[in-house]
Design a protein around this motif. Structure first.
Motif, PDB file in Angstrom:
ATOM      1  N   PHE A   1     -31.507  33.317 -39.808  1.00 48.59           N
ATOM      2  CA  PHE A   1     -30.318  33.933 -39.231  1.00 48.59           C
ATOM      3  C   PHE A   1     -30.620  35.367 -38.822  1.00 48.59           C
ATOM      4  CE2 PHE A   1     -28.523  30.759 -42.162  1.00 48.59           C
ATOM      5  CZ  PHE A   1     -27.606  30.133 -41.343  1.00 48.59           C
ATOM      6  N   ASP A   2     -30.233  35.743 -37.608  1.00 43.01           N
ATOM      7  CA  ASP A   2     -30.342  37.127 -37.140  1.00 43.01           C
ATOM      8  C   ASP A   2     -28.985  37.791 -37.295  1.00 43.01           C
ATOM      9  OD1 ASP A   2     -33.004  36.898 -36.398  1.00 43.01           O
ATOM     10  OD2 ASP A   2     -32.525  36.359 -34.329  1.00 43.01           O
ATOM     11  N   ILE A   3     -28.947  38.907 -38.017  1.00 42.01           N
ATOM     12  CA  ILE A   3     -27.696  39.640 -38.209  1.00 42.01           C
ATOM     13  C   ILE A   3     -27.384  40.396 -36.922  1.00 42.01           C
ATOM     14  CG2 ILE A   3     -26.524  41.430 -39.546  1.00 42.01           C
ATOM     15  CD1 ILE A   3     -28.114  40.449 -41.968  1.00 42.01           C
ATOM     16  N   GLN A   4     -26.147  40.254 -36.453  1.00 37.84           N
ATOM     17  CA  GLN A   4     -25.753  40.753 -35.144  1.00 37.84           C
ATOM     18  C   GLN A   4     -25.115  42.133 -35.139  1.00 37.84           C
ATOM     19  OE1 GLN A   4     -26.388  38.743 -32.220  1.00 37.84           O
ATOM     20  NE2 GLN A   4     -27.684  37.944 -33.859  1.00 37.84           N
ATOM     21  N   ASP A   5     -24.533  42.569 -36.272  1.00 38.02           N
ATOM     22  CA  ASP A   5     -23.748  43.798 -36.251  1.00 38.02           C
ATOM     23  C   ASP A   5     -23.760  44.442 -37.626  1.00 38.02           C
ATOM     24  OD1 ASP A   5     -22.122  45.701 -35.049  1.00 38.02           O
ATOM     25  OD2 ASP A   5     -20.273  44.577 -35.352  1.00 38.02           O
ATOM     26  N   GLY A   6     -23.382  45.701 -37.675  1.00 38.58           N
ATOM     27  CA  GLY A   6     -23.266  46.416 -38.939  1.00 38.58           C
ATOM     28  C   GLY A   6     -24.565  47.088 -39.352  1.00 38.58           C
ATOM     29  N   ASP A   7     -24.601  47.549 -40.597  1.00 43.88           N
ATOM     30  CA  ASP A   7     -25.757  48.291 -41.119  1.00 43.88           C
ATOM     31  C   ASP A   7     -27.035  47.467 -41.135  1.00 43.88           C
ATOM     32  OD1 ASP A   7     -24.065  50.413 -41.554  1.00 43.88           O
ATOM     33  OD2 ASP A   7     -23.866  50.076 -43.715  1.00 43.88           O
ATOM     34  N   GLN A   8     -26.918  46.157 -41.214  1.00 47.20           N
ATOM     35  CA  GLN A   8     -28.097  45.296 -41.302  1.00 47.20           C
ATOM     36  C   GLN A   8     -28.460  44.649 -39.951  1.00 47.20           C
ATOM     37  OE1 GLN A   8     -29.746  45.338 -44.229  1.00 47.20           O
ATOM     38  NE2 GLN A   8     -28.142  46.694 -44.973  1.00 47.20           N
ATOM     39  N   ALA A   9     -27.809  45.077 -38.871  1.00 43.06           N
ATOM     40  CA  ALA A   9     -28.043  44.498 -37.537  1.00 43.06           C
ATOM     41  C   ALA A   9     -29.528  44.527 -37.195  1.00 43.06           C
ATOM     42  CB  ALA A   9     -27.247  45.252 -36.477  1.00 43.06           C
ATOM     43  N   GLY A  10     -29.989  43.427 -36.617  1.00 40.56           N
ATOM     44  CA  GLY A  10     -31.392  43.322 -36.213  1.00 40.56           C
ATOM     45  C   GLY A  10     -32.292  42.735 -37.280  1.00 40.56           C
ATOM     46  N   ARG A  11     -31.780  42.574 -38.478  1.00 40.85           N
ATOM     47  CA  ARG A  11     -32.579  42.004 -39.564  1.00 40.85           C
ATOM     48  C   ARG A  11     -32.389  40.495 -39.624  1.00 40.85           C
ATOM     49  NH1 ARG A  11     -32.210  45.115 -44.975  1.00 40.85           N
ATOM     50  NH2 ARG A  11     -33.967  43.741 -45.350  1.00 40.85           N
ATOM     51  N   THR A  12     -33.307  39.838 -40.294  1.00 39.65           N
ATOM     52  CA  THR A  12     -33.281  38.381 -40.412  1.00 39.65           C
ATOM     53  C   THR A  12     -33.134  37.976 -41.869  1.00 39.65           C
ATOM     54  OG1 THR A  12     -34.692  38.139 -38.477  1.00 39.65           O
ATOM     55  CG2 THR A  12     -34.615  36.275 -39.977  1.00 39.65           C
ATOM     56  N   GLU A  13     -32.268  37.007 -42.109  1.00 42.33           N
ATOM     57  CA  GLU A  13     -32.116  36.422 -43.439  1.00 42.33           C
ATOM     58  C   GLU A  13     -32.624  34.991 -43.387  1.00 42.33           C
ATOM     59  OE1 GLU A  13     -30.929  36.091 -47.538  1.00 42.33           O
ATOM     60  OE2 GLU A  13     -31.321  37.812 -46.239  1.00 42.33           O
ATOM     61  N   LEU A  14     -33.531  34.660 -44.280  1.00 43.03           N
ATOM     62  CA  LEU A  14     -34.066  33.310 -44.390  1.00 43.03           C
ATOM     63  C   LEU A  14     -33.357  32.607 -45.537  1.00 43.03           C
ATOM     64  CD1 LEU A  14     -37.872  34.149 -44.129  1.00 43.03           C
ATOM     65  CD2 LEU A  14     -36.330  33.469 -42.298  1.00 43.03           C
ATOM     66  N   ALA A  15     -32.813  31.436 -45.258  1.00 42.08           N
ATOM     67  CA  ALA A  15     -32.146  30.641 -46.286  1.00 42.08           C
ATOM     68  C   ALA A  15     -32.840  29.287 -46.324  1.00 42.08           C
ATOM     69  CB  ALA A  15     -30.667  30.482 -45.967  1.00 42.08           C
ATOM     70  N   GLN A  16     -33.221  28.855 -47.520  1.00 44.01           N
ATOM     71  CA  GLN A  16     -33.914  27.580 -47.674  1.00 44.01           C
ATOM     72  C   GLN A  16     -33.145  26.694 -48.639  1.00 44.01           C
ATOM     73  OE1 GLN A  16     -38.477  28.529 -47.104  1.00 44.01           O
ATOM     74  NE2 GLN A  16     -37.694  29.577 -48.888  1.00 44.01           N
ATOM     75  N   PHE A  17     -33.079  25.413 -48.296  1.00 44.86           N
ATOM     76  CA  PHE A  17     -32.347  24.439 -49.093  1.00 44.86           C
ATOM     77  C   PHE A  17     -33.235  23.234 -49.333  1.00 44.86           C
ATOM     78  CE2 PHE A  17     -29.204  26.947 -46.926  1.00 44.86           C
ATOM     79  CZ  PHE A  17     -28.165  27.079 -47.831  1.00 44.86           C
ATOM     80  N   GLY A  18     -33.359  22.817 -50.578  1.00 39.46           N
ATOM     81  CA  GLY A  18     -34.185  21.674 -50.931  1.00 39.46           C
ATOM     82  C   GLY A  18     -33.584  20.354 -50.492  1.00 39.46           C
TER      83      GLY A  18
END
Length: 172
Positions: free
Chosen positions: A56-73
């Motif tokens: 996921f690419d964060i679109q707005d706010g203080d974390q904009a431009g960062r990526t969150e990786l989420a993994q599900f088994g």
């Protein structure tokens, strides 16, 4: 750009070699973020662990431009333990991503982990959501959990036309 130029940029950005991680920024704090699903893939680790991975690419706010990786088994059993609860969570998150993107969940999506990833690539990849990140601690270890909400004002059908779907393809 030379290595020296890069080193100067890093120093000017406030990097402190005594305190800061060389691996980049700290993890994204728990909270709610407007995101776009950049990619979804299915991976099997060397250990045999199978997972569905979301970027996921964060679109707005203080974390904009960062990526969150989420993994599900995607395995119901691991090291002799029944972890069906984890696969249920994987399935619920998958269904939310598909439905909130304006797509339909198909029977064929549940063939295996690779089919889950392909299902997300129909329409969910490139779609916008609110990603909720929560943290909890158990036995001294911190765990992250994720949930999705519809992005307010997002027109899910504006420029994405999915495949024609027949009722016999729907699981519910």
């Amino acid at each position: 750009m030379s290595l020296l130029d890069i080193a100067k940029e890093i120093k000017n950005s406030g990097f402190d070699a005594r305190k800061d991680s060389a691996n980049g920024q700290d993890k994204i704090p728990a909270g709610s973020y407007p995101v776009m699903l950049r990619s979804a893939s299915f991976t099997v680790a060397k250990s045999g662990w199978e997972m569905l991975r979301y970027e996921f690419d964060i679109q707005d706010g203080d974390q904009a431009g960062r990526t969150e990786l989420a993994q599900f088994g995607t395995l119901e059993e691991w090291n002799g333990k029944n972890i069906k609860w984890a696969v249920e969570r994987t399935t619920k998150f998958f269904q939310k991503a598909v439905v909130l993107s304006g797509d339909e969940v198909l029977i064929s999506d549940f063939e295996d982990g690779a089919a889950l990833a392909e299902g997300l690539q129909r329409k969910a990849v490139g779609s916008f959501f609110i990603l909720n990140i929560e943290e909890s601690t158990s036995k001294g270890k911190t765990y992250r959990s994720y949930d999705l909400e519809e992005m307010p004002g997002a027109d899910i059908a504006a420029d994405k036309k999915g495949p024609e779907i027949d009722d016999k393809d729907l699981p519910f």
